[in-house]
Design a protein around this motif. Structure first.
Motif, PDB file in Angstrom:
ATOM      1  N   GLY A  12       0.893  -1.120  -0.047  1.00 25.27           N
ATOM      2  CA  GLY A  12       0.007   0.010   0.045  1.00 25.27           C
ATOM      3  C   GLY A  12       0.940   1.333  -0.030  1.00 25.27           C
ATOM      4  O   GLY A  12       0.439   2.303  -0.740  1.00 25.27           O
ATOM      5  N   GLY A  13       1.896   1.308   0.764  1.00 26.69           N
ATOM      6  CA  GLY A  13       2.825   2.387   0.637  1.00 26.69           C
ATOM      7  C   GLY A  13       3.586   2.734  -0.418  1.00 26.69           C
ATOM      8  O   GLY A  13       3.661   3.715  -1.046  1.00 26.69           O
ATOM      9  N   VAL A  71       2.361   1.577  -3.668  1.00 23.05           N
ATOM     10  CA  VAL A  71       1.365   2.157  -4.596  1.00 23.05           C
ATOM     11  C   VAL A  71       1.166   3.655  -4.467  1.00 23.05           C
ATOM     12  O   VAL A  71       1.217   4.687  -5.231  1.00 23.05           O
ATOM     13  N   ALA A  72       0.908   3.945  -2.877  1.00 17.72           N
ATOM     14  CA  ALA A  72       0.694   5.280  -2.666  1.00 17.72           C
ATOM     15  C   ALA A  72       1.738   6.135  -2.801  1.00 17.72           C
ATOM     16  O   ALA A  72       1.657   7.335  -3.629  1.00 17.72           O
ATOM     17  N   TYR A  73       3.038   5.845  -2.542  1.00 18.64           N
ATOM     18  CA  TYR A  73       4.069   6.697  -2.930  1.00 18.64           C
ATOM     19  C   TYR A  73       4.238   6.882  -4.458  1.00 18.64           C
ATOM     20  O   TYR A  73       4.427   8.170  -4.945  1.00 18.64           O
ATOM     21  N   ILE A 113       1.764   6.964  -6.651  1.00 21.19           N
ATOM     22  CA  ILE A 113       0.622   7.889  -7.432  1.00 21.19           C
ATOM     23  C   ILE A 113       0.907   9.103  -6.740  1.00 21.19           C
ATOM     24  O   ILE A 113       0.720  10.092  -7.556  1.00 21.19           O
ATOM     25  N   ALA A 114       1.194   9.263  -5.469  1.00 20.65           N
ATOM     26  CA  ALA A 114       1.690  10.666  -5.019  1.00 20.65           C
ATOM     27  C   ALA A 114       2.551  11.389  -5.674  1.00 20.65           C
ATOM     28  O   ALA A 114       2.577  12.727  -5.512  1.00 20.65           O
ATOM     29  N   LEU A 130      -6.311   7.827 -12.502  1.00 22.22           N
ATOM     30  CA  LEU A 130      -6.435   7.232 -11.212  1.00 22.22           C
ATOM     31  C   LEU A 130      -7.975   6.631 -11.255  1.00 22.22           C
ATOM     32  O   LEU A 130      -8.141   5.314 -10.698  1.00 22.22           O
TER      33      LEU A 130
END
Length: 299
Positions: free
Chosen positions: A146-147, A149-151, A153-154, A171
């Motif tokens: 999760g971290g 993927v979040a990194y 995208i962000a 997205l």
């Protein structure tokens, strides 16, 4: 049924309601719309109201699997008695209440799972090591996946070279593709759990990986196109609505998982009195006045 047994069932039900209340005050209530509330996209009370509705919908359509895993998949050889169920729920809810009071996040799954295993082993049950390895792997890998993927995208969204009118619809397309392949109760054959892609494929009379990929791409294009149209029409308003939609999706998913943590420990008691009929190929979980059905899984 003896009066003492009825009293134990009532206390267990109240303990389950206490657990549900703590879950609502903690992870299910705070997590889904916290970013939206922080961005002033929605008020706190309105967010809580929406979380309640979507959490109920998620519980009805997705809650059976977690309930069965908590109720019968963690301990082998024994079934939790009413007193054990009460102890499990009070320990789990009590720890979460302490976390809410002190401001330290305590995961619901950790408290309930640990309580069920501890009480089950104490009354002579045997550990179910394959399930523990499966759950442990999910707990360990999820933060990293999760971290990551979040990194990723962000790190793309704020860049000037990637305009939001393109990145946000992309997205949205990713969300649509994932949502099309999530299992929902009653969408599978014969009332079992199944995905939207599978249900559409069966309705068209075609199955297979190419069909699944094609339907997934159509769903992704549809959601991405709708989000893109809304953002281009009104960028600020479109971003706000997309943020609320993501919060709604999280609330829906949280309802499917968190409700099982509150109701799951009660399942051994319901099995004992025959409230939950079971067969080798199906199960049913009574959510008050609604019946949730899904495919049976080995304990």
């Amino acid at each position: 049924m003896e009066l003492a047994t009825v009293a134990l069932f009532l206390v267990a039900g109240l303990a389950s309601l206490f657990m549900a209340w703590v879950i609502g005050a903690g992870s299910s209530g705070a997590t889904p719309f916290a970013p939206a509330v922080g961005a002033n996209a929605i008020s706190t009370m309105r967010a809580a109201f929406i979380v309640g509705i979507l959490g109920l919908a998620g519980a009805v359509t997705q809650g059976a699997n977690v309930s069965e895993a908590i109720g019968s998949g963690l301990i082998g050889g024994v079934s939790l008695p009413a007193s054990g169920v009460i102890l499990v729920l009070l320990i789990g809810a009590g720890l979460m209440a302490i976390g809410i009071k002190t401001g330290y996040p305590i995961a619901t799954a950790f408290t309930v799972t640990g309580s069920v295993i501890g009480v089950g082993l104490a009354i002579g049950g045997s550990p179910v090591w394959p399930k523990y390895l499966q759950v442990g792997a999910v707990w360990v890998l999820t933060p990293f996946i999760g971290g990551g993927v979040a990194y990723g995208i962000a790190s793309l969204l704020p860049r000037e070279g990637v305009p939001e009118v393109y990145s946000i619809p992309l997205l949205g397309a990713l969300v649509g593709a994932v949502l099309a392949n999530v299992n929902f109760t009653m969408l599978g054959p014969n009332g079992t759990a199944g995905s939207i892609t599978g249900a559409v494929g069966r309705s068209l009379g075609v199955t297979g990986l190419p069909v699944t990929v094609g339907i997934t791409l159509v769903a992704a294009a549809g959601v991405g196109g709708l989000v893109g149209w809304d953002v281009r029409r009104d960028e600020a308003g479109g971003l706000r609505r997309f943020l609320l939609a993501l919060g709604s999706l999280v609330a829906f998913s949280a309802g499917g998982s968190q409700v099982g943590l509150a109701v799951g420990p009660l399942m051994p008691l319901l099995d004992d009195v025959g409230v939950i009929p079971r067969s080798p190929s199906s199960r049913a979980v009574d959510w008050g006045s609604s019946w949730v059905r899904g495919p049976a899984r080995p304990g």
